[in-house]
Design an enzyme around this catalytic site. Sequence first.
Site, mmCIF file in Angstrom:
data_model
loop_
_atom_site.group_PDB
_atom_site.id
_atom_site.type_symbol
_atom_site.label_atom_id
_atom_site.label_comp_id
_atom_site.label_asym_id
_atom_site.label_seq_id
_atom_site.Cartn_x
_atom_site.Cartn_y
_atom_site.Cartn_z
ATOM 1 N N SER A 1 -9.923 -0.526 7.177
ATOM 2 C CA SER A 1 -9.365 -0.410 5.824
ATOM 3 C C SER A 1 -8.681 -1.627 5.237
ATOM 4 C CB SER A 1 -8.396 0.762 5.768
ATOM 5 O OG SER A 1 -9.127 1.947 5.626
ATOM 6 N N SER B 1 -9.663 1.802 2.988
ATOM 7 C CA SER B 1 -8.804 2.593 2.141
ATOM 8 C C SER B 1 -7.749 1.780 1.405
ATOM 9 C CB SER B 1 -8.104 3.664 2.995
ATOM 10 O OG SER B 1 -7.249 3.063 3.937
ATOM 11 N N LYS C 1 0.872 -1.178 0.000
ATOM 12 C CA LYS C 1 0.000 0.000 0.000
ATOM 13 C C LYS C 1 0.911 1.231 0.000
ATOM 14 C CE LYS C 1 -3.850 1.970 2.741
ATOM 15 N NZ LYS C 1 -4.690 1.776 3.943
HETATM 16 N N1 GLN Z 1 -13.170 4.250 6.601
HETATM 17 C C1 GLN Z 1 -12.491 4.676 7.771
HETATM 18 C C2 GLN Z 1 -12.057 6.114 7.625
HETATM 19 O O1 GLN Z 1 -12.354 6.675 6.648
HETATM 20 C C3 GLN Z 1 -11.352 3.768 8.084
HETATM 21 C C4 GLN Z 1 -10.153 4.041 7.284
HETATM 22 C C5 GLN Z 1 -8.987 3.183 7.677
HETATM 23 O O2 GLN Z 1 -9.138 2.141 8.310
HETATM 24 N N2 GLN Z 1 -7.803 3.645 7.314
HETATM 25 O O3 GLN Z 1 -11.440 6.680 8.458
#
Ligand code: GLN
Length: 485
Positions: A175, A151, A76
């Site tokens: 994410s 994400s 990532k």
């Molecule tokens: N969807 C969550 C956010 O927008 C989690 C994102 C994540 O786990 N990095 O913060």
Amino acid sequence: MHDATIAHLAQSLKDRKVSSKELTKHFLDRISRLDTGLNSFITVCEEEALAQADSADERLATGDVTPLTGIPIAHKDIFCTEGVKTSCGSRILDNFISPYDATVVAKLKAAGAVMLGKTNMDEFAMGSSNETSFYGVVHNPWDTTRVPGGSSGGSAAAVAAQLVSGATGTDTGGSIRQPAALTGITGLKPTYGRVSRYGMVAFASSLDQAGTLTRTAEDSALMLQVMAGADERDSTSLPATVPDFSKAQKSAWENITIGVPDNFFDDSLDTKNAQLVKEALSVFEKLGARIKDIHLKHIHLSVPVYYVVAPAEASSNLSRFDGVRFGHRAEHAENLTELYMKTRGEGFGSEVKRRILTGTYVLSAGYYDAYYLQAQKVRQLISQDFAEAFKTVDVIAGPTTPTPAFRIGQKTDDPIQMYLNDMYTIGAPLAGLPALSMPCGFINNLPVGLQLIGPHLSEEKLFKAGYYYQQETDWHNFVPSGYEA
Ligand code: GLN
């Protein structure tokens, strides 16, 4: 070759049936042919990958190998990679070439894994759909008009489309697990502190944790084995010993008690999704597991708590992006304040700005007690509920997401609707717990996930449950059409 798991490829490499160079070329070719429709990569490192494959082949010839030696993986784009662009999905880091490797990257490199490239992600890992990246939306290989989840959507889409054997991701509020569920693969968020955060661009430091996106729980164990462990460069990494995950995973089945919170089967959950999760639970019952109904008293507050705590930490972490030391710098600023304002105004996208604004607000003098402190107290209650539940159950099970993948653009105008996608995944990181998502069926050809949450440092248990479940089912073997050959 691309349809083989890491476990399988490791054996073929060891037996010299295939070389790392052949594998690497094969996957690079798939990326160039198939990724245009997905946008799962931000950077492809062809030259570096081929050089790493050569070294892996030399190492394979000597027999001094790990199960990851010669295996093509991707990171990532939140992990710092020496000499390779590390953008975190943001314009503000579009020109940033990291001078060092994150611990996770260094460890996988030392194990002999071959890095094919850096995957697309929501900007600064803020998102549930991979629509906030400066580099554009990532498409779900099961239906390219739909989101892959976020994400870590680039890592998930790349693994699901078999453009790479496995990938790293990070999970702050879901994410890893959420995109794993929406693309039909296996995602593990380890215990907070199990894996070093050194060199991982910080979003919300008390929640961020690196983990894996793979086809199977067996592969996840192989990757975590390399990634886990204490790191003197991350004071929050745990000094716990790292067990032999693969061995533990394949040890004889012992009957476990699985707690099923009624809260995870509320009105928000798609009825077909609920049914598939229940069917997955019956697979465990057939293995001999006991299912116990439980209730988590404060879990319904996890989304509001998270969306106070995470933006608060983000507003502080992201203050380092000021155009002075690294990253994007705005031109023609008259003075320092203008430099900050222009740089940050140009460099950050709208979701990141929303988080910084929210975070700054909840930390401000007049509101700190009312929002931030209160959220921390409720976070504690959520953790206590889990701890109480784990006195009588070994793992907690439920859905990973409320629905299968939604359409690109469907929720972008409504941040609250977007945030609610995380309702089943946010609890585990708030309490620092490990959690695994595995495919458990399809709704109209779209995959959905089963989530298992365990007590602190119980990755062995989760891997074992995952391994046995995947021996009994074949949801993890399905490949989206168009990506088989
Ligand atoms: N969807 C969550 C956010 O927008 C989690 C994102 C994540 O786990 N990095 O913060």
